[in-house]
Design a protein around this motif. Structure first.
Motif, mmCIF file in Angstrom:
data_model
loop_
_atom_site.group_PDB
_atom_site.id
_atom_site.type_symbol
_atom_site.label_atom_id
_atom_site.label_comp_id
_atom_site.label_asym_id
_atom_site.label_seq_id
_atom_site.Cartn_x
_atom_site.Cartn_y
_atom_site.Cartn_z
ATOM 1 N N GLN A 234 24.551 72.767 89.175
ATOM 2 C CA GLN A 234 25.450 72.709 88.026
ATOM 3 C C GLN A 234 24.958 73.599 86.885
ATOM 4 N N ALA A 235 23.975 74.434 87.162
ATOM 5 C CA ALA A 235 23.401 75.303 86.141
ATOM 6 C C ALA A 235 24.360 76.430 85.770
ATOM 7 N N LEU A 236 24.088 77.069 84.646
ATOM 8 C CA LEU A 236 24.733 78.330 84.294
ATOM 9 C C LEU A 236 24.235 79.374 85.289
ATOM 10 N N LYS A 237 25.137 80.036 86.001
ATOM 11 C CA LYS A 237 24.762 80.971 87.059
ATOM 12 C C LYS A 237 25.040 82.405 86.618
ATOM 13 N N ILE A 238 23.996 83.215 86.706
ATOM 14 C CA ILE A 238 24.058 84.611 86.267
ATOM 15 C C ILE A 238 23.703 85.521 87.433
ATOM 16 N N LEU A 239 24.437 86.608 87.567
ATOM 17 C CA LEU A 239 24.081 87.696 88.476
ATOM 18 C C LEU A 239 23.792 88.923 87.624
ATOM 19 N N SER B 20 13.308 95.432 79.412
ATOM 20 C CA SER B 20 13.209 93.969 79.349
ATOM 21 C C SER B 20 13.640 93.407 78.006
ATOM 22 N N LEU B 21 13.410 94.125 76.914
ATOM 23 C CA LEU B 21 13.843 93.643 75.602
ATOM 24 C C LEU B 21 15.367 93.647 75.491
ATOM 25 N N LYS B 22 16.002 94.681 76.033
ATOM 26 C CA LYS B 22 17.465 94.721 76.022
ATOM 27 C C LYS B 22 18.029 93.611 76.916
ATOM 28 N N LEU B 23 17.381 93.391 78.054
ATOM 29 C CA LEU B 23 17.806 92.295 78.923
ATOM 30 C C LEU B 23 17.652 90.956 78.213
ATOM 31 N N ALA B 24 16.526 90.774 77.511
ATOM 32 C CA ALA B 24 16.284 89.515 76.808
ATOM 33 C C ALA B 24 17.359 89.264 75.758
ATOM 34 N N ALA B 25 17.747 90.301 75.027
ATOM 35 C CA ALA B 25 18.790 90.151 74.012
ATOM 36 C C ALA B 25 20.114 89.755 74.651
ATOM 37 N N ASP C 155 22.042 86.086 74.095
ATOM 38 C CA ASP C 155 23.432 85.946 73.653
ATOM 39 C C ASP C 155 24.245 85.146 74.659
ATOM 40 N N LEU C 156 23.981 85.376 75.936
ATOM 41 C CA LEU C 156 24.716 84.686 76.982
ATOM 42 C C LEU C 156 24.417 83.183 76.954
ATOM 43 N N LEU C 157 23.132 82.831 76.826
ATOM 44 C CA LEU C 157 22.746 81.419 76.803
ATOM 45 C C LEU C 157 23.269 80.718 75.556
ATOM 46 N N LEU C 158 23.196 81.401 74.414
ATOM 47 C CA LEU C 158 23.728 80.804 73.183
ATOM 48 C C LEU C 158 25.230 80.597 73.288
ATOM 49 N N ASP C 159 25.917 81.546 73.901
ATOM 50 C CA ASP C 159 27.359 81.426 74.077
ATOM 51 C C ASP C 159 27.717 80.240 74.978
ATOM 52 N N ALA C 160 26.782 79.912 75.892
ATOM 53 C CA ALA C 160 27.002 78.789 76.799
ATOM 54 C C ALA C 160 26.571 77.455 76.188
ATOM 55 N N GLY C 161 26.068 77.467 74.954
ATOM 56 C CA GLY C 161 25.684 76.233 74.302
ATOM 57 C C GLY C 161 24.231 75.828 74.470
ATOM 58 N N LEU C 162 23.404 76.727 75.021
ATOM 59 C CA LEU C 162 21.984 76.447 75.187
ATOM 60 C C LEU C 162 21.197 77.049 74.029
ATOM 61 N N SER C 163 20.222 76.319 73.521
ATOM 62 C CA SER C 163 19.322 76.889 72.520
ATOM 63 C C SER C 163 18.142 77.524 73.223
ATOM 64 N N VAL C 164 17.566 78.530 72.611
ATOM 65 C CA VAL C 164 16.454 79.258 73.224
ATOM 66 C C VAL C 164 15.296 79.342 72.259
ATOM 67 N N ALA D 226 27.872 85.604 101.169
ATOM 68 C CA ALA D 226 27.809 84.272 100.545
ATOM 69 C C ALA D 226 29.152 83.948 99.902
ATOM 70 N N PRO D 227 30.195 83.706 100.709
ATOM 71 C CA PRO D 227 31.540 83.511 100.159
ATOM 72 C C PRO D 227 31.685 82.251 99.311
ATOM 73 N N ARG D 228 30.774 81.289 99.432
ATOM 74 C CA ARG D 228 30.862 80.055 98.635
ATOM 75 C C ARG D 228 30.264 80.224 97.241
ATOM 76 N N LEU D 229 29.583 81.316 97.000
ATOM 77 C CA LEU D 229 28.839 81.484 95.750
ATOM 78 C C LEU D 229 29.765 81.874 94.596
ATOM 79 N N SER D 230 29.531 81.265 93.446
ATOM 80 C CA SER D 230 30.247 81.638 92.225
ATOM 81 C C SER D 230 29.224 81.892 91.126
ATOM 82 N N PHE D 231 29.645 82.633 90.108
ATOM 83 C CA PHE D 231 28.806 82.891 88.937
ATOM 84 C C PHE D 231 29.619 82.633 87.682
ATOM 85 N N ASP D 232 28.919 82.268 86.619
ATOM 86 C CA ASP D 232 29.560 82.169 85.313
ATOM 87 C C ASP D 232 29.599 83.524 84.618
ATOM 88 N N ALA D 233 28.548 84.327 84.835
ATOM 89 C CA ALA D 233 28.464 85.629 84.158
ATOM 90 C C ALA D 233 27.810 86.643 85.078
#
Length: 330
Positions: free
Chosen positions: A228-233, A308-313, A317-326, A260-267
């Motif tokens: 049930q996690a936030l799923k990212i590719l 990695s810094l650009k990825l972290a940013a 943003d993605l996690l904050l948008d999903a309602g998670l604090s970091v 993997a036809p059963r796999l879904s992602f949120d982002a």
């Protein structure tokens, strides 16, 4: 529109439980990014490497190949003096005329711990203590694996290629990937980490030899499907990597969905410049995986490597948008 997050019971505020799948330099970049956002970080690493130092140790001792596991441990070292020095030590490769030539020090340390302790995860946990890593490193399977693929070669001939190092170097088009043994077991520690995660991330990395193999371990794939996690590719940067040479990012998504036809992602995270070259990518992400496309500038100074810094940013943003604090540690 904020992402819909169906998450398990939350970790302490600011430290979401994150699991990132992959291997090699792609996983290294993702881990260096995620470790700036949480202390609850687990790397799940491919164990099919059969080349170089890892392949030689695997052939001699029969255990898991340590190279990608070592890279993940190095990524999780902190940036203080202790972490920097130990990162340099385990990444150091001997240069000699003898049998130690090109062996990575960290590979030898990991192999020694496995031989002493008799358990792969226990050995990796002791390496993590030595390095004072920001997170845990776990193998995707409890047995060493071989990768096998059906490949369309130039001229229309089809060939079965066996072995990670051979597949990574092919100039053909990969049609299907398999693992040997075909239904390998997963470590319970790995399954527990995925089941308890609030965020899971797949990629970037060598598509057929570092990213896709995780979805071919039945128990691991099933746990990921049910998570049930936030799923990212995280998609690769465009480049000339042989195993995916000439493959568009949309074709990357098609191949992943076919396996993997059963796999879904949120982002689905992608470099903005690469996304601009494929205007249909957003539609493919939604159609195949039900995912929103997150296009951001992600390229680093080195060709085909993420910053990695650009990825972290982007992940922040993605996690904050999903309602998670970091817990930002910039």
């Amino acid at each position: 529109m904020p992402l819909y997050l169906r998450r398990p019971e939350s970790a302490p505020s600011g430290n979401p439980r994150i699991v990132s799948f992959g291997g090699g330099h792609g996983l290294y970049a993702a881990l260096r990014a995620f470790r700036l956002l949480t202390e609850n970080l687990t790397a799940v690493v491919t164990v099919a490497d059969d080349g170089g130092s890892s392949g030689r140790l695997r052939e001699e001792f029969g255990g898991l190949p340590p190279g990608d596991l070592r890279m993940a441990l190095a990524a999780l070292c902190d940036d203080g003096e202790w972490g920097r020095n130990w990162r340099d030590v385990i990444q150091h490769r001997f240069s000699s005329e003898g049998s130690l030539n090109e062996h990575a020090v960290g590979n030898l340390l990991i192999a020694a711990l496995w031989q002493i302790l008799g358990d792969h995860v226990e050995g990796l946990d002791w390496m993590a203590r030595l390095l004072r890593t920001h997170g845990r490193v776990l193998p995707m399977s409890s047995v060493p694996l071989a990768i096998e693929a059906d490949v369309e070669l130039p001229g229309g001939r089809r060939e079965v290629i066996r072995g990670q190092s051979r597949l990574a170097a092919t100039d053909g088009q990969v049609a299907q990937v398999r693992l040997s043994p075909p239904r390998p077991p997963a470590r319970q520690e790995t399954l527990d980490a995925v089941a308890q995660a609030e965020v899971v991330n797949l990629g970037p990395g060598s598509w057929y030899t570092s990213v896709m193999p995780h979805l071919l371990v039945p128990a691991l794939a099933d746990t990921l499907y049910r998570s049930q996690a936030l799923k990212i590719l995280t998609l690769n940067l465009p480049g000339a990597e042989l195993e995916t040479r000439g493959l568009t990012l949309a074709a990357h998504l098609d191949s992943l969905h076919a396996h993997a036809p059963r796999l879904s992602f949120d982002a689905i995270v992608v470099d903005a410049a690469a996304a601009a070259e494929e205007p249909g990518l957003e539609a493919s992400a939604a159609r195949l995986f039900g995912a929103q496309l997150w296009a951001r500038p992600l390229a680093g100074r080195r060709p085909q490597q993420h910053d990695s810094l650009k990825l972290a940013a982007c992940y922040r943003d993605l996690l904050l948008d999903a309602g998670l604090s970091v817990d930002e540690q910039w």
